[in-house]
Write a protein that holds these residues in place. Structure first.
Motif, PDB file in Angstrom:
ATOM      1  N   ALA A   1      12.824  10.806  -4.290  1.00 24.60           N
ATOM      2  CA  ALA A   1      12.180  11.516  -5.664  1.00 24.60           C
ATOM      3  C   ALA A   1      11.000  12.117  -5.157  1.00 24.60           C
ATOM      4  O   ALA A   1      10.488  13.253  -5.993  1.00 24.60           O
ATOM      5  CB  ALA A   1      11.896   9.983  -6.271  1.00 24.60           C
ATOM      6  N   ILE A   2      10.139  11.827  -4.174  1.00 26.92           N
ATOM      7  CA  ILE A   2       9.050  12.717  -3.722  1.00 26.92           C
ATOM      8  C   ILE A   2       9.398  13.940  -2.862  1.00 26.92           C
ATOM      9  O   ILE A   2       8.890  14.968  -3.390  1.00 26.92           O
ATOM     10  CB  ILE A   2       8.309  11.879  -2.853  1.00 26.92           C
ATOM     11  N   VAL A   3      10.735  13.954  -2.410  1.00 26.95           N
ATOM     12  CA  VAL A   3      11.230  15.193  -1.798  1.00 26.95           C
ATOM     13  C   VAL A   3      11.438  16.071  -2.962  1.00 26.95           C
ATOM     14  O   VAL A   3      11.003  17.349  -2.830  1.00 26.95           O
ATOM     15  CB  VAL A   3      12.459  14.752  -0.887  1.00 26.95           C
TER      16      VAL A   3
ATOM     17  N   ALA B   1       1.128  -1.332  -0.121  1.00 26.22           N
ATOM     18  CA  ALA B   1      -0.106  -0.112  -0.003  1.00 26.22           C
ATOM     19  C   ALA B   1       0.611   1.241  -0.082  1.00 26.22           C
ATOM     20  O   ALA B   1       0.567   2.043  -0.660  1.00 26.22           O
ATOM     21  CB  ALA B   1      -1.039  -0.084   1.201  1.00 26.22           C
ATOM     22  N   ARG B   2       1.833   1.083   0.789  1.00 29.42           N
ATOM     23  CA  ARG B   2       2.847   2.397   0.703  1.00 29.42           C
ATOM     24  C   ARG B   2       3.391   2.573  -0.385  1.00 29.42           C
ATOM     25  O   ARG B   2       3.788   3.701  -1.132  1.00 29.42           O
ATOM     26  CB  ARG B   2       3.787   2.293   1.931  1.00 29.42           C
ATOM     27  N   LEU B   3       4.064   1.545  -1.165  1.00 23.59           N
ATOM     28  CA  LEU B   3       4.352   1.661  -2.386  1.00 23.59           C
ATOM     29  C   LEU B   3       3.620   2.065  -3.548  1.00 23.59           C
ATOM     30  O   LEU B   3       4.026   3.042  -4.235  1.00 23.59           O
ATOM     31  CB  LEU B   3       5.203   0.212  -2.792  1.00 23.59           C
ATOM     32  N   ALA B   4       2.211   1.632  -3.395  1.00 21.63           N
ATOM     33  CA  ALA B   4       1.412   2.241  -4.452  1.00 21.63           C
ATOM     34  C   ALA B   4       1.128   3.627  -4.195  1.00 21.63           C
ATOM     35  O   ALA B   4       1.028   4.712  -5.155  1.00 21.63           O
ATOM     36  CB  ALA B   4      -0.064   1.298  -4.108  1.00 21.63           C
ATOM     37  N   GLU B   5       1.096   4.086  -3.012  1.00 30.92           N
ATOM     38  CA  GLU B   5       0.721   5.496  -2.527  1.00 30.92           C
ATOM     39  C   GLU B   5       1.775   6.206  -2.912  1.00 30.92           C
ATOM     40  O   GLU B   5       1.751   7.457  -3.458  1.00 30.92           O
ATOM     41  CB  GLU B   5       0.667   5.579  -0.818  1.00 30.92           C
ATOM     42  N   ASP B   6       3.391   5.870  -2.748  1.00 33.26           N
ATOM     43  CA  ASP B   6       4.332   6.721  -3.324  1.00 33.26           C
ATOM     44  C   ASP B   6       4.322   6.927  -4.723  1.00 33.26           C
ATOM     45  O   ASP B   6       4.814   8.046  -5.151  1.00 33.26           O
ATOM     46  CB  ASP B   6       5.592   6.093  -2.657  1.00 33.26           C
TER      47      ASP B   6
ATOM     48  N   THR C   1      24.339  12.407  -7.880  1.00 34.83           N
ATOM     49  CA  THR C   1      23.623  13.180  -8.868  1.00 34.83           C
ATOM     50  C   THR C   1      22.484  12.251  -9.208  1.00 34.83           C
ATOM     51  O   THR C   1      21.576  12.772  -9.958  1.00 34.83           O
ATOM     52  CB  THR C   1      24.310  13.298 -10.126  1.00 34.83           C
ATOM     53  N   HIS C   2      22.472  10.906  -8.661  1.00 35.24           N
ATOM     54  CA  HIS C   2      21.299  10.070  -9.064  1.00 35.24           C
ATOM     55  C   HIS C   2      20.452   9.766  -7.859  1.00 35.24           C
ATOM     56  O   HIS C   2      19.317   9.083  -7.914  1.00 35.24           O
ATOM     57  CB  HIS C   2      21.897   8.620  -9.584  1.00 35.24           C
ATOM     58  N   VAL C   3      20.678  10.234  -6.660  1.00 32.43           N
ATOM     59  CA  VAL C   3      19.998   9.920  -5.401  1.00 32.43           C
ATOM     60  C   VAL C   3      18.497  10.203  -5.545  1.00 32.43           C
ATOM     61  O   VAL C   3      17.690   9.775  -4.643  1.00 32.43           O
ATOM     62  CB  VAL C   3      20.701  10.132  -4.021  1.00 32.43           C
ATOM     63  N   PHE C   4      18.243  11.283  -6.221  1.00 28.01           N
ATOM     64  CA  PHE C   4      16.748  11.685  -6.284  1.00 28.01           C
ATOM     65  C   PHE C   4      15.964  10.996  -7.398  1.00 28.01           C
ATOM     66  O   PHE C   4      14.623  11.246  -7.643  1.00 28.01           O
ATOM     67  CB  PHE C   4      16.624  13.131  -6.595  1.00 28.01           C
TER      68      PHE C   4
ATOM     69  N   GLY D   1       1.953   6.760  -6.819  1.00 32.44           N
ATOM     70  CA  GLY D   1       0.944   7.800  -7.198  1.00 32.44           C
ATOM     71  C   GLY D   1       1.332   9.072  -6.827  1.00 32.44           C
ATOM     72  O   GLY D   1       1.231  10.047  -7.719  1.00 32.44           O
ATOM     73  N   LEU D   2       1.969   9.274  -5.774  1.00 30.53           N
ATOM     74  CA  LEU D   2       2.310  10.846  -5.531  1.00 30.53           C
ATOM     75  C   LEU D   2       3.580  11.287  -6.415  1.00 30.53           C
ATOM     76  O   LEU D   2       3.328  12.306  -6.941  1.00 30.53           O
ATOM     77  CB  LEU D   2       3.001  10.690  -3.944  1.00 30.53           C
ATOM     78  N   VAL D   3       4.351  10.595  -6.627  1.00 28.48           N
ATOM     79  CA  VAL D   3       5.593  10.907  -7.249  1.00 28.48           C
ATOM     80  C   VAL D   3       5.221  11.020  -8.815  1.00 28.48           C
ATOM     81  O   VAL D   3       5.590  12.123  -9.518  1.00 28.48           O
ATOM     82  CB  VAL D   3       6.955  10.002  -7.229  1.00 28.48           C
ATOM     83  N   THR D   4       4.279  10.210  -9.178  1.00 31.29           N
ATOM     84  CA  THR D   4       3.759  10.503 -10.644  1.00 31.29           C
ATOM     85  C   THR D   4       3.176  11.699 -10.885  1.00 31.29           C
ATOM     86  O   THR D   4       3.125  12.429 -11.734  1.00 31.29           O
ATOM     87  CB  THR D   4       3.119   9.116 -10.994  1.00 31.29           C
ATOM     88  N   ALA D   5       2.011  12.043  -9.908  1.00 31.55           N
ATOM     89  CA  ALA D   5       1.113  12.999  -9.838  1.00 31.55           C
ATOM     90  C   ALA D   5       2.078  14.500 -10.024  1.00 31.55           C
ATOM     91  O   ALA D   5       1.787  15.497 -10.729  1.00 31.55           O
ATOM     92  CB  ALA D   5       0.238  13.056  -8.850  1.00 31.55           C
ATOM     93  N   ALA D   6       3.285  14.335  -9.178  1.00 33.02           N
ATOM     94  CA  ALA D   6       4.082  15.411  -8.952  1.00 33.02           C
ATOM     95  C   ALA D   6       4.849  15.583 -10.178  1.00 33.02           C
ATOM     96  O   ALA D   6       4.865  16.803 -10.781  1.00 33.02           O
ATOM     97  CB  ALA D   6       4.995  15.488  -7.649  1.00 33.02           C
ATOM     98  N   GLY D   7       5.525  14.600 -10.681  1.00 31.89           N
ATOM     99  CA  GLY D   7       6.091  14.696 -12.152  1.00 31.89           C
ATOM    100  C   GLY D   7       5.433  15.200 -13.415  1.00 31.89           C
ATOM    101  O   GLY D   7       5.829  15.873 -14.140  1.00 31.89           O
ATOM    102  N   GLU D   8       3.792  14.960 -13.420  1.00 31.24           N
ATOM    103  CA  GLU D   8       2.948  15.302 -14.125  1.00 31.24           C
ATOM    104  C   GLU D   8       2.186  16.876 -14.029  1.00 31.24           C
ATOM    105  O   GLU D   8       1.533  17.092 -14.542  1.00 31.24           O
ATOM    106  CB  GLU D   8       1.816  14.218 -14.666  1.00 31.24           C
ATOM    107  N   GLY D   9       2.696  17.401 -12.607  1.00 31.08           N
ATOM    108  CA  GLY D   9       1.910  18.562 -12.447  1.00 31.08           C
ATOM    109  C   GLY D   9       0.672  18.549 -11.643  1.00 31.08           C
ATOM    110  O   GLY D   9      -0.144  19.594 -11.895  1.00 31.08           O
TER     111      GLY D   9
END
Length: 376
Positions: free
Chosen positions: A337-339, A195-200, A312-315, A202-210
């Motif tokens: 990546a979420i950060v 569940a946490r993986l799915a939430e994470d 340079t890759h940790v994010f 979703g969050l980082v995908t939404a952020a990447g797409e604005g």
């Protein structure tokens, strides 16, 4: 000419036809003007000359007509020939560029993102077009590479909890494993991990797409710091890692226009990352200071550190390095990546620094300040 034939006519032929038409129209106009205006003006001037006998006037007009006719005809022919030659050369260069662009676009469409269009030095417009295409191809290649890595890493992340759930459920159905409190707790833990993986994701995908939902309002830096440290304090105490806060009163009163919960999530993720890589007896320090219209939030630890080649890759999503983001520490590989996504959504930046493996790491978040003092 049929519609299909007109559509198949190339740019070179169109350009040549347009230039020839312009030259012909200009030549015809010049010829008409010269034939109507020139003789009349010449005749008037001849009549004003002395003596103006009919034979002299006729001979002069005949000479003038022959002269302007020959001169204008030669000039128009030379202009037409020059225009045709230049248009052919220009059309060929443009057609060659468009042919290369079409070939590169076809390769990119087929999945070859290494295709590039060379500069043809035909002006800034064409060079900008080639540069824009090359940039697009490079970014598409990076996106495709990131997508491939993300899917592979996501499959790896899901494989362990799914295999664990399947094994225990199969054992329970066969009567080998009992559904006691320990087993149920373990199953719930694996479900929570998924569940946490799915939430994470979703969050980082939404952020990447604005599409990241943000509720911006004025918030003091001190509120964000106190909330994050209060939430993480018990975890640090349980693991024996010292958690410290260094933030002068001036920076605590600084006001940001931000989503308090999202910024709290930034600090929480950074603190969790530091805690995973800091051994018992180590120290994690949260600091903040002001520089002009920016506030700098710093999370520094005395943990395992990060090798220079990984900084340079940790994010990046699911990026792994033995010293930076090892699966053995229990992270999903997506927290940083979420950060980055949340910080960028606030108009800020985040960076990572480390002297090397075993020498700790420092993560710095830079955010714009709306007011340097508490409005109250």
């Amino acid at each position: 000419m049929s519609v299909r034939a007109r559509r198949r006519r190339g740019l070179g032929a169109r350009l040549l036809a347009a230039i020839v038409a312009v030259v012909l129209v200009a030549g015809a106009t010049a010829w008409i003007v010269a034939s109507v205006v020139g003789p009349a003006i010449f005749h008037d001037h001849i009549l004003m000359a002395q003596p103006a006998t009919s034979d002299v006037v006729a001979h002069a007009e005949e000479a003038f007509t022959a002269a302007w006719t020959l001169s204008l005809a030669l000039a128009l022919l030379a202009g037409l020939a020059t225009s045709v030659v230049m248009s052919v050369v220009l059309a060929r260069r443009i057609t060659r560029l468009l042919h290369r662009l079409r070939q590169a676009a076809t390769r990119v469409a087929s999945g070859d993102y290494a295709a590039r269009v060379p500069e043809v030095h035909m002006g800034s417009e064409f060079d900008d077009l080639a540069g824009a295409f090359n940039t697009m191809a490079a970014e598409l290649g990076e996106i495709e590479g990131a997508r491939t890595r993300m899917l592979a890493d996501l499959a790896h992340e899901m494989r362990t909890p799914v295999a664990t759930l399947d094994g225990y459920l199969e054992g329970m159905s066969d009567g080998v494993v009992r559904a006691d409190e320990r087993t149920v707790g373990m199953l719930r833990e694996q479900v929570g991990r998924l569940a946490r993986l799915a939430e994470d994701i979703g969050l980082v995908t939404a952020a990447g797409e604005g599409r990241l939902s943000m509720h911006l309002r004025p918030v003091r830096v001190g509120e964000v710091l106190d909330g994050a440290l209060a939430e993480a304090g018990s975890r640090f105490a349980d693991t024996g890692v010292d958690l410290r806060l260094v933030a002068p009163g001036q920076v605590r009163r600084a006001v940001l226009t931000a989503d308090r919960d999202r910024l709290g999530q930034v600090l929480t993720n950074l603190l969790d990352n530091a805690l995973r890589h800091t051994p018992r007896g180590g120290r994690v320090e949260v600091g903040a200071h002001l520089e002009q219209d920016r506030v700098y939030l710093r999370v520094e630890d005395t943990g395992s550190g990060i090798a220079q080649e990984h900084l340079t890759h940790v994010f990046e999503r699911f990026y792994r390095a033995d010293a930076a983001r090892d699966r053995a520490h229990g992270g999903s590989g997506i927290g940083l990546a979420i950060v980055r996504s949340i910080v960028h959504a606030h108009g800020g930046t985040v960076t990572a620094a480390s002297p090397g493996v075993g020498e700790g790491a420092v993560f710095t978040v830079v955010l714009p300040v709306s007011q340097e003092r508490d409005p109250a």
